[in-house]
Scaffold this active site. Structure first.
Site, PDB file in Angstrom:
ATOM      1  N   HIS A 258       0.892  -1.116  -0.017  1.00 33.50           N
ATOM      2  CA  HIS A 258      -0.143   0.013  -0.068  1.00 33.50           C
ATOM      3  C   HIS A 258       0.790   1.285   0.172  1.00 33.50           C
ATOM      4  O   HIS A 258       1.844   1.494   0.748  1.00 33.50           O
ATOM      5  CB  HIS A 258      -0.897  -0.160   1.235  1.00 33.50           C
ATOM      6  CG  HIS A 258      -2.021   0.832   1.007  1.00 33.50           C
ATOM      7  ND1 HIS A 258      -2.124   2.413   1.389  1.00 33.50           N
ATOM      8  CD2 HIS A 258      -3.104   0.582   0.463  1.00 33.50           C
ATOM      9  CE1 HIS A 258      -3.171   2.745   1.109  1.00 33.50           C
ATOM     10  NE2 HIS A 258      -3.704   1.774   0.445  1.00 33.50           N
ATOM     11  N   ASP A 309      -8.071  -5.190  -0.687  1.00 33.04           N
ATOM     12  CA  ASP A 309      -8.470  -6.205  -1.859  1.00 33.04           C
ATOM     13  C   ASP A 309      -8.123  -7.606  -1.727  1.00 33.04           C
ATOM     14  O   ASP A 309      -8.827  -8.395  -2.545  1.00 33.04           O
ATOM     15  CB  ASP A 309      -7.612  -5.717  -3.030  1.00 33.04           C
ATOM     16  CG  ASP A 309      -8.287  -4.369  -3.765  1.00 33.04           C
ATOM     17  OD1 ASP A 309      -9.488  -4.035  -3.733  1.00 33.04           O
ATOM     18  OD2 ASP A 309      -7.420  -3.383  -3.687  1.00 33.04           O
TER      19      ASP A 309
HETATM   20  N1  COA Z   1       3.967  -7.502  -4.697  1.00 33.79           N
HETATM   21  C1  COA Z   1       5.453  -7.477  -5.025  1.00 33.79           C
HETATM   22  N2  COA Z   1       6.122  -6.637  -4.761  1.00 33.79           N
HETATM   23  C2  COA Z   1       5.411  -5.242  -4.231  1.00 33.79           C
HETATM   24  C3  COA Z   1       3.975  -5.240  -4.230  1.00 33.79           C
HETATM   25  C4  COA Z   1       3.303  -6.369  -4.478  1.00 33.79           C
HETATM   26  N3  COA Z   1       2.036  -6.299  -4.330  1.00 33.79           N
HETATM   27  N4  COA Z   1       3.892  -4.127  -3.921  1.00 33.79           N
HETATM   28  C5  COA Z   1       4.960  -3.227  -3.762  1.00 33.79           C
HETATM   29  N5  COA Z   1       5.953  -4.019  -4.272  1.00 33.79           N
HETATM   30  C6  COA Z   1       7.392  -3.909  -4.228  1.00 33.79           C
HETATM   31  C7  COA Z   1       7.487  -3.181  -5.566  1.00 33.79           C
HETATM   32  O1  COA Z   1       8.170  -4.114  -6.579  1.00 33.79           O
HETATM   33  C8  COA Z   1       8.739  -2.174  -5.228  1.00 33.79           C
HETATM   34  O2  COA Z   1      10.048  -2.794  -5.149  1.00 33.79           O
HETATM   35  P1  COA Z   1      11.354  -2.280  -5.927  1.00 33.79           P
HETATM   36  O3  COA Z   1      11.689  -1.039  -4.968  1.00 33.79           O
HETATM   37  O4  COA Z   1      12.467  -3.337  -5.393  1.00 33.79           O
HETATM   38  O5  COA Z   1      11.189  -2.208  -7.280  1.00 33.79           O
HETATM   39  C9  COA Z   1       8.509  -1.840  -3.926  1.00 33.79           C
HETATM   40  O6  COA Z   1       7.504  -2.742  -3.293  1.00 33.79           O
HETATM   41  C10 COA Z   1       7.575  -0.242  -3.841  1.00 33.79           C
HETATM   42  O7  COA Z   1       6.640  -0.404  -4.856  1.00 33.79           O
HETATM   43  P2  COA Z   1       5.813   0.811  -5.561  1.00 33.79           P
HETATM   44  O8  COA Z   1       4.934   0.361  -6.472  1.00 33.79           O
HETATM   45  O9  COA Z   1       6.593   1.962  -5.756  1.00 33.79           O
HETATM   46  O10 COA Z   1       4.887   1.372  -4.276  1.00 33.79           O
HETATM   47  P3  COA Z   1       3.672   2.107  -4.381  1.00 33.79           P
HETATM   48  O11 COA Z   1       3.321   2.837  -3.253  1.00 33.79           O
HETATM   49  O12 COA Z   1       3.932   3.127  -5.583  1.00 33.79           O
HETATM   50  O13 COA Z   1       2.484   1.249  -4.931  1.00 33.79           O
HETATM   51  C11 COA Z   1       0.779  -0.236  -4.657  1.00 33.79           C
HETATM   52  C12 COA Z   1       1.491   0.700  -3.922  1.00 33.79           C
HETATM   53  C13 COA Z   1      -0.497  -0.636  -3.918  1.00 33.79           C
HETATM   54  C14 COA Z   1       0.314  -0.016  -6.130  1.00 33.79           C
HETATM   55  C15 COA Z   1       1.533  -1.433  -4.861  1.00 33.79           C
HETATM   56  O14 COA Z   1       1.954  -2.140  -3.339  1.00 33.79           O
HETATM   57  C16 COA Z   1       0.829  -2.629  -5.697  1.00 33.79           C
HETATM   58  O15 COA Z   1       1.304  -2.920  -6.839  1.00 33.79           O
HETATM   59  N6  COA Z   1       0.235  -3.549  -5.073  1.00 33.79           N
HETATM   60  C17 COA Z   1      -0.603  -4.678  -5.806  1.00 33.79           C
HETATM   61  C18 COA Z   1      -1.833  -4.169  -6.396  1.00 33.79           C
HETATM   62  C19 COA Z   1      -2.646  -3.875  -5.249  1.00 33.79           C
HETATM   63  O16 COA Z   1      -3.026  -4.749  -4.374  1.00 33.79           O
HETATM   64  N7  COA Z   1      -3.409  -2.725  -5.433  1.00 33.79           N
HETATM   65  C20 COA Z   1      -4.534  -2.296  -4.334  1.00 33.79           C
HETATM   66  C21 COA Z   1      -4.035  -1.313  -3.413  1.00 33.79           C
HETATM   67  S1  COA Z   1      -5.300  -0.912  -2.020  1.00 33.79           S
END
Ligand code: COA
Length: 373
Positions: A258, A309
């Protein structure tokens, strides 16, 4: 200029609707902890809270409840249109289209006053379940069902989907799920809605944009991806290998991580409990056990916690909601938060207009088309 990729930690202004503490894992709606509301309130009470900043007294509740009931049914022309949209369409896209069409049948459509906005918020929140259940029934070759005035919002939603009276467990599960998804500060879809109305466009325009933003896999679309993953894994003995495979391939595990919470999402525990209760009802603990295993594994391997989710996927699946309807159901709840934020934006508006860091070329000179390579 302030540089913040993805607008991380940028505060764009005050809001009295909801507050998130990403360290302690707390979600507050207008002063009330979600843990309190999830087990004690009705979705109707929560919509009133989000729109008015306080819980209703009995007379206010009765009036609000009645308005929600009276505004459920769709204009006949809109229902007719639902039969004409290709039944292979993604339900969330149909929902987005129909909400846009509805604005043409709302006499308040372009009226942005506070009273008109409450009327529109009521109509939209009351009608989303009618649209969603009609989409589902039409594509199954069945006729949409008229709403049942004796039922509250959550029970009526399930009734219009299945045609049968839902039991107490399913009604309570739906009510809790609607409360838990109702608002979440400036998530991507809510922010989208606020950006749109900050131009003084109307509430329908904001909601249509918000539905579009919700659909992506990084936002509300994640619940659909979670269930596909659970079905793909099939049995809990295969979970470890499957998740390791995803992580080795540097793929994201849907339903985890998140932007704000760096601990367990406070909504997750309520949904986990509902998954457990629904599994017990069906005398089959597969989805609960498998989900628990995956949650432990992803926490151990990546330090990531479940978000809203993850368990909402199995909750909806076990209530018989088709997978591609999960995100529309999310929208049917978040409509209350979107409309609350849209009203708050109108109440203290300033155009939302950030800047970009320009990285393109400079000092180029125009050349005639024949001289270009
Ligand atoms: N599975 C695996 N790795 C994950 C992850 C997940 N669900 N969520 C984050 N990471 C990792 C990323 O790969 C990244 O790693 P890196 O620095 O080695 O590249 C790191 O954690 C940071 O991720 P980032 O996308 O920059 O974080 P964010 O704050 O922008 O993204 C989300 C937040 C929710 C988009 C992200 O956690 C995600 O994609 N989750 C899965 C989708 C989801 O469940 N969405 C519903 C949100 S309520």
């Amino acid at each position: 200029m302030i540089h913040a990729t993805g607008l991380e930690d940028v505060v764009i202004g005050p809001s009295a609707i909801s507050d998130i503490n990403g360290k302690t894992g707390q979600l507050i709606y207008s002063g009330y902890d979600i843990d309190d509301l999830a087990v004690n309130a009705t979705f109707e009470e929560v919509t009133f809270l989000l729109w008015h900043g306080r819980l209703p007294n009995q007379a206010e509740y009765d009036r609000h409840y009645q308005h929600m009931v009276e505004n459920r049914d769709l204009p006949a022309q809109v229902m007719k249109l639902l039969f004409e949209i290709p039944q292979t369409s993604r339900p969330l896209d149909v929902l987005r289209t129909v909400v846009s069409v509805l604005s043409n049948y709302d006499q308040d459509s372009n009226n942005n006053t506070a009273d008109a906005n409450i009327r529109k918020a009521t109509r939209l929140t009351a009608r989303l379940p009618s649209i969603i259940t009609a989409i589902e029934r039409i594509r199954r070759g069945e006729l949409p069902i008229k709403s049942e005035p004796s039922l509250g919002h959550a029970a009526n939603f399930l009734y219009m989907l299945t045609g049968t009276m839902p039991n107490k467990l399913h009604t309570d599960a739906m009510n809790t799920m609607l409360i838990l998804h109702a608002d979440h500060e400036l998530n991507a879809s809510t922010f989208t809605g606020r950006v749109i109305v900050s131009t003084l466009a109307d509430m329908y325009a904001g909601v249509v944009g918000a539905i579009g933003a919700l659909g992506g896999a990084l936002h509300g679309g994640a619940n659909e991806e979670v269930m596909k993953m659970l079905l793909d894994i099939g049995e809990d003995t295969k979970a470890e290998e499957y998740i390791h495979g995803l992580l080795i391939a540097k793929k994201r595990v849907m339903g985890f991580g998140h932007r704000v919470y760096k601990c367990e999402d406070p909504r997750s525990k309520h949904l986990r409990n509902l998954t457990k209760l629904l599994c017990e009802e069906q005398d089959d603990m597969t989805w609960y056990n498998m989900s628990q295993l995956i949650a432990e594994l992803v926490l151990k391997e990546k330090g990531l916690y479940t978000n809203v989710d993850f368990y909402s996927a199995s909750v909806q699946y076990m209530m018989g909601i088709p997978i591609d309807m999960f995100t529309p159901v999310f929208a049917a709840s978040r409509i209350s938060g979107w409309t609350a934020h849209i009203m708050e934006q109108f109440g203290n508006n300033r155009l939302l207009r950030p800047r970009a860091e320009y990285t393109g070329p400079s000092n180029l000179k125009y050349t005639g088309i024949n001289q270009r390579l």
